[in-house]
Design a protein around this motif. Structure first.
Motif, PDB file in Angstrom:
ATOM      1  N   ASN A  38      23.808  -9.119   0.090  1.00  0.00           N
ATOM      2  CA  ASN A  38      23.638  -8.114   1.138  1.00  0.00           C
ATOM      3  C   ASN A  38      23.511  -6.684   0.641  1.00  0.00           C
ATOM      4  O   ASN A  38      22.726  -5.918   1.172  1.00  0.00           O
ATOM      5  CB  ASN A  38      24.785  -8.220   2.141  1.00  0.00           C
ATOM      6  CG  ASN A  38      24.643  -9.431   3.030  1.00  0.00           C
ATOM      7  OD1 ASN A  38      23.768  -9.476   3.882  1.00  0.00           O
ATOM      8  ND2 ASN A  38      25.472 -10.444   2.814  1.00  0.00           N
ATOM      9  N   ILE A  39      24.292  -6.308  -0.370  1.00  0.00           N
ATOM     10  CA  ILE A  39      24.227  -4.916  -0.828  1.00  0.00           C
ATOM     11  C   ILE A  39      24.074  -4.797  -2.343  1.00  0.00           C
ATOM     12  O   ILE A  39      23.662  -3.763  -2.848  1.00  0.00           O
ATOM     13  CB  ILE A  39      25.456  -4.110  -0.330  1.00  0.00           C
ATOM     14  CG1 ILE A  39      25.188  -2.602  -0.434  1.00  0.00           C
ATOM     15  CG2 ILE A  39      26.736  -4.517  -1.036  1.00  0.00           C
ATOM     16  CD1 ILE A  39      26.195  -1.743   0.297  1.00  0.00           C
ATOM     17  N   GLY A  40      24.394  -5.873  -3.080  1.00  0.00           N
ATOM     18  CA  GLY A  40      24.160  -5.860  -4.525  1.00  0.00           C
ATOM     19  C   GLY A  40      25.231  -5.158  -5.344  1.00  0.00           C
ATOM     20  O   GLY A  40      25.120  -5.074  -6.563  1.00  0.00           O
ATOM     21  N   PHE A  41      26.270  -4.644  -4.675  1.00  0.00           N
ATOM     22  CA  PHE A  41      27.354  -3.935  -5.347  1.00  0.00           C
ATOM     23  C   PHE A  41      28.698  -4.454  -4.837  1.00  0.00           C
ATOM     24  O   PHE A  41      28.822  -4.783  -3.655  1.00  0.00           O
ATOM     25  CB  PHE A  41      27.304  -2.434  -5.037  1.00  0.00           C
ATOM     26  CG  PHE A  41      26.332  -1.632  -5.852  1.00  0.00           C
ATOM     27  CD1 PHE A  41      26.772  -0.758  -6.840  1.00  0.00           C
ATOM     28  CD2 PHE A  41      24.966  -1.735  -5.628  1.00  0.00           C
ATOM     29  CE1 PHE A  41      25.873  -0.005  -7.571  1.00  0.00           C
ATOM     30  CE2 PHE A  41      24.063  -0.986  -6.350  1.00  0.00           C
ATOM     31  CZ  PHE A  41      24.515  -0.115  -7.340  1.00  0.00           C
ATOM     32  N   VAL A  42      29.709  -4.489  -5.707  1.00  0.00           N
ATOM     33  CA  VAL A  42      31.090  -4.719  -5.278  1.00  0.00           C
ATOM     34  C   VAL A  42      32.009  -3.787  -6.065  1.00  0.00           C
ATOM     35  O   VAL A  42      31.664  -3.360  -7.168  1.00  0.00           O
ATOM     36  CB  VAL A  42      31.579  -6.182  -5.502  1.00  0.00           C
ATOM     37  CG1 VAL A  42      30.911  -7.144  -4.547  1.00  0.00           C
ATOM     38  CG2 VAL A  42      31.375  -6.617  -6.949  1.00  0.00           C
ATOM     39  N   ALA A  43      33.163  -3.475  -5.486  1.00  0.00           N
ATOM     40  CA  ALA A  43      34.205  -2.731  -6.193  1.00  0.00           C
ATOM     41  C   ALA A  43      35.306  -3.729  -6.544  1.00  0.00           C
ATOM     42  O   ALA A  43      35.786  -4.464  -5.681  1.00  0.00           O
ATOM     43  CB  ALA A  43      34.753  -1.610  -5.306  1.00  0.00           C
ATOM     44  N   ILE A  44      35.666  -3.778  -7.815  1.00  0.00           N
ATOM     45  CA  ILE A  44      36.590  -4.794  -8.332  1.00  0.00           C
ATOM     46  C   ILE A  44      37.883  -4.157  -8.835  1.00  0.00           C
ATOM     47  O   ILE A  44      37.846  -3.184  -9.594  1.00  0.00           O
ATOM     48  CB  ILE A  44      35.936  -5.552  -9.516  1.00  0.00           C
ATOM     49  CG1 ILE A  44      34.685  -6.308  -9.047  1.00  0.00           C
ATOM     50  CG2 ILE A  44      36.909  -6.498 -10.198  1.00  0.00           C
ATOM     51  CD1 ILE A  44      34.946  -7.519  -8.216  1.00  0.00           C
ATOM     52  N   LYS A  45      39.026  -4.716  -8.405  1.00  0.00           N
ATOM     53  CA  LYS A  45      40.305  -4.293  -8.988  1.00  0.00           C
ATOM     54  C   LYS A  45      40.872  -5.442  -9.825  1.00  0.00           C
ATOM     55  O   LYS A  45      40.367  -6.565  -9.794  1.00  0.00           O
ATOM     56  CB  LYS A  45      41.285  -3.858  -7.905  1.00  0.00           C
ATOM     57  CG  LYS A  45      41.773  -4.963  -6.989  1.00  0.00           C
ATOM     58  CD  LYS A  45      42.808  -4.405  -6.002  1.00  0.00           C
ATOM     59  CE  LYS A  45      43.336  -5.516  -5.093  1.00  0.00           C
ATOM     60  NZ  LYS A  45      44.356  -5.020  -4.157  1.00  0.00           N
ATOM     61  N   ASN A  46      41.941  -5.160 -10.569  1.00  0.00           N
ATOM     62  CA  ASN A  46      42.566  -6.127 -11.479  1.00  0.00           C
ATOM     63  C   ASN A  46      41.581  -6.664 -12.513  1.00  0.00           C
ATOM     64  O   ASN A  46      41.512  -7.854 -12.796  1.00  0.00           O
ATOM     65  CB  ASN A  46      43.231  -7.267 -10.698  1.00  0.00           C
ATOM     66  CG  ASN A  46      44.507  -6.803 -10.010  1.00  0.00           C
ATOM     67  OD1 ASN A  46      45.276  -6.028 -10.578  1.00  0.00           O
ATOM     68  ND2 ASN A  46      44.710  -7.231  -8.780  1.00  0.00           N
ATOM     69  N   HIS A  47      40.825  -5.717 -13.072  1.00  0.00           N
ATOM     70  CA  HIS A  47      39.937  -6.003 -14.206  1.00  0.00           C
ATOM     71  C   HIS A  47      40.722  -5.741 -15.488  1.00  0.00           C
ATOM     72  O   HIS A  47      41.958  -5.642 -15.456  1.00  0.00           O
ATOM     73  CB  HIS A  47      38.684  -5.117 -14.105  1.00  0.00           C
ATOM     74  CG  HIS A  47      39.024  -3.692 -13.790  1.00  0.00           C
ATOM     75  ND1 HIS A  47      39.511  -2.814 -14.737  1.00  0.00           N
ATOM     76  CD2 HIS A  47      39.019  -3.005 -12.610  1.00  0.00           C
ATOM     77  CE1 HIS A  47      39.754  -1.645 -14.175  1.00  0.00           C
ATOM     78  NE2 HIS A  47      39.464  -1.730 -12.877  1.00  0.00           N
ATOM     79  N   PHE A  48      40.025  -5.585 -16.617  1.00  0.00           N
ATOM     80  CA  PHE A  48      40.740  -5.485 -17.902  1.00  0.00           C
ATOM     81  C   PHE A  48      40.638  -4.104 -18.554  1.00  0.00           C
ATOM     82  O   PHE A  48      41.012  -3.932 -19.708  1.00  0.00           O
ATOM     83  CB  PHE A  48      40.232  -6.574 -18.856  1.00  0.00           C
ATOM     84  CG  PHE A  48      40.438  -7.950 -18.292  1.00  0.00           C
ATOM     85  CD1 PHE A  48      41.706  -8.529 -18.290  1.00  0.00           C
ATOM     86  CD2 PHE A  48      39.391  -8.649 -17.714  1.00  0.00           C
ATOM     87  CE1 PHE A  48      41.910  -9.789 -17.736  1.00  0.00           C
ATOM     88  CE2 PHE A  48      39.580  -9.907 -17.160  1.00  0.00           C
ATOM     89  CZ  PHE A  48      40.849 -10.474 -17.170  1.00  0.00           C
ATOM     90  N   LEU A  49      40.147  -3.123 -17.797  1.00  0.00           N
ATOM     91  CA  LEU A  49      40.062  -1.757 -18.317  1.00  0.00           C
ATOM     92  C   LEU A  49      41.226  -0.949 -17.766  1.00  0.00           C
ATOM     93  O   LEU A  49      41.337  -0.760 -16.557  1.00  0.00           O
ATOM     94  CB  LEU A  49      38.736  -1.111 -17.897  1.00  0.00           C
ATOM     95  CG  LEU A  49      38.520   0.320 -18.377  1.00  0.00           C
ATOM     96  CD1 LEU A  49      38.306   0.371 -19.882  1.00  0.00           C
ATOM     97  CD2 LEU A  49      37.333   0.955 -17.646  1.00  0.00           C
ATOM     98  N   SER A  50      42.091  -0.467 -18.641  1.00  0.00           N
ATOM     99  CA  SER A  50      43.259   0.291 -18.176  1.00  0.00           C
ATOM    100  C   SER A  50      42.894   1.741 -17.875  1.00  0.00           C
ATOM    101  O   SER A  50      41.903   2.276 -18.392  1.00  0.00           O
ATOM    102  CB  SER A  50      44.366   0.263 -19.236  1.00  0.00           C
ATOM    103  OG  SER A  50      43.987   1.058 -20.350  1.00  0.00           O
ATOM    104  N   ASP A  51      43.702   2.384 -17.060  1.00  0.00           N
ATOM    105  CA  ASP A  51      43.499   3.791 -16.741  1.00  0.00           C
ATOM    106  C   ASP A  51      43.608   4.651 -17.997  1.00  0.00           C
ATOM    107  O   ASP A  51      42.858   5.602 -18.181  1.00  0.00           O
ATOM    108  CB  ASP A  51      44.535   4.238 -15.695  1.00  0.00           C
ATOM    109  CG  ASP A  51      44.344   5.691 -15.299  1.00  0.00           C
ATOM    110  OD1 ASP A  51      43.279   6.022 -14.749  1.00  0.00           O
ATOM    111  OD2 ASP A  51      45.252   6.508 -15.567  1.00  0.00           O
ATOM    112  N   ASP A  52      44.533   4.276 -18.887  1.00  0.00           N
ATOM    113  CA  ASP A  52      44.703   5.020 -20.131  1.00  0.00           C
ATOM    114  C   ASP A  52      43.423   4.994 -20.965  1.00  0.00           C
ATOM    115  O   ASP A  52      43.000   6.015 -21.510  1.00  0.00           O
ATOM    116  CB  ASP A  52      45.875   4.421 -20.928  1.00  0.00           C
ATOM    117  CG  ASP A  52      46.002   5.043 -22.309  1.00  0.00           C
ATOM    118  OD1 ASP A  52      46.312   6.252 -22.394  1.00  0.00           O
ATOM    119  OD2 ASP A  52      45.754   4.339 -23.321  1.00  0.00           O
TER     120      ASP A  52
END
Length: 324
Positions: A38-52
């Motif tokens: 439908n839109i081709g984009f999603v926002a994902i949390k709990n991935h493996f890139l830390s804020d630091d």
């Protein structure tokens, strides 16, 4: 499937996919497929890139882009079609345009031993001596995003009724690129071409793109009904979109969505914007021939067969980074 017109990018939790609960995993796969249809984009949390990691990489690239142009140009490798090191201001343009985008950027690829690089046919990375910490944090971020992308592609494989690990061997030591972008400040807007923008509308070349939160607004996606909607990710999210290679592989079952980065209001043109996408590419020899299950009477085969490497070369020429 009924079309949904989203007003914002759907948010999903990647932990539902890798957490061990099959029903949650199945739901994630279906929700991801629906969003990509439908839109081709999603926002994902709990991935493996830390804020630091994000903060350290942003600090390093801001340090690099603040260097004088003549210093940055030491790391420009035109012989590599801009695939490693620095690419100067206005050098890249969207496919079908001649006006360069109002940006400069730095490319990092696979960091492998020399023998492995030679075997894969990749050039070595180019590291700026003036920013010593850039190498270590860029490699760390690259690996974290590559791991996240691997899980995303496993979910996509399941949605396409492929074996879960279908993409694993095709992306191992893939030709992925970490791109640090500086949309540089414009002190005199009248001095640039009237049609110049930070990033003109385009689709990404690769399988999927993983984008961490940018330093300012400006990213917009073209919805299926022709309306542009703003894309914003929360600090803990990555925005992940379909690229042209995945669209081609799936015979447009999954669609590469057109997006752009618009200029800020004229009075804010003198403010910079930083953004760091990770373009996840497969190995160059991967075939992008349409998957048999994606060819139907209603959706006949759209494109000729081509490898990922051939497709990349074609597109690099079209966007001005490689001589035709």
């Amino acid at each position: 499937m009924q079309e949904i017109l989203y007003d914002e990018v759907p948010s999903l939790d990647l932990e539902l996919f890798y957490g061990g609960d099959k029903s949650k995993k199945d739901k994630f796969v279906q929700d991801l497929g629906s969003a990509y249809n439908n839109i081709g984009f999603v926002a994902i949390k709990n991935h493996f890139l830390s804020d630091d990691m994000q903060q350290r990489l942003y600090a390093a690239i801001k340090k690099f882009f603040s260097l004088p142009d003549e210093v940055k140009k030491k790391y420009e490798r035109n012989d590599l079609a801009g695939q490693r090191g620095y690419v100067g201001k206005g050098k890249e343009h969207a496919k079908g345009r001649n006006t360069g985008d109002l940006k400069e950027f730095y490319h990092v690829g696979q960091e492998l031993p020399e023998t492995e690089l030679k075997k894969e046919g990749y050039p070595a990375n180019v590291w700026p001596a003036e920013v010593e910490e850039f190498k270590s944090v860029a490699v760390e971020v690259y690996k974290a995003l590559e791991k996240t992308g691997t899980y995303m592609l496993r979910a996509i494989a399941l949605y396409l009724n492929l074996p879960e690990n279908y993409f694993d061997d095709k992306i191992r030591n893939g030709n992925s690129i970490l791109r640090s972008i500086h949309y540089y400040p414009i002190d005199n807007p009248d001095a640039v071409p009237a049609d110049a923008v930070r990033a003109a509308e385009h689709g990404d070349i690769n399988l999927i793109t993983l984008l961490m939160g940018a330093s300012a607004d400006g990213l917009q996606v073209l919805r299926r009904d022709g309306k542009w909607i703003p894309i914003t990710a929360l600090p803990e999210q990555l925005v992940v979109n379909v690229g042209d290679m995945l669209e081609r592989l799936t015979n447009k079952t999954l669609k590469s969505t057109i997006h752009r980065v618009v200029n800020p209001p004229r009075e804010l043109m003198n403010t910079p914007r930083f953004s760091i996408p990770f373009f996840m590419h497969p190995r160059s020899e991967m075939s992008l021939s349409a998957l048999p299950q994606c060819i139907t009477q209603d959706n006949p085969k759209r494109w000729d067969d081509i490898t990922a490497g051939e497709f990349l070369d074609q597109r690099l020429a079209e966007i001005g980074l490689k001589k035709k």
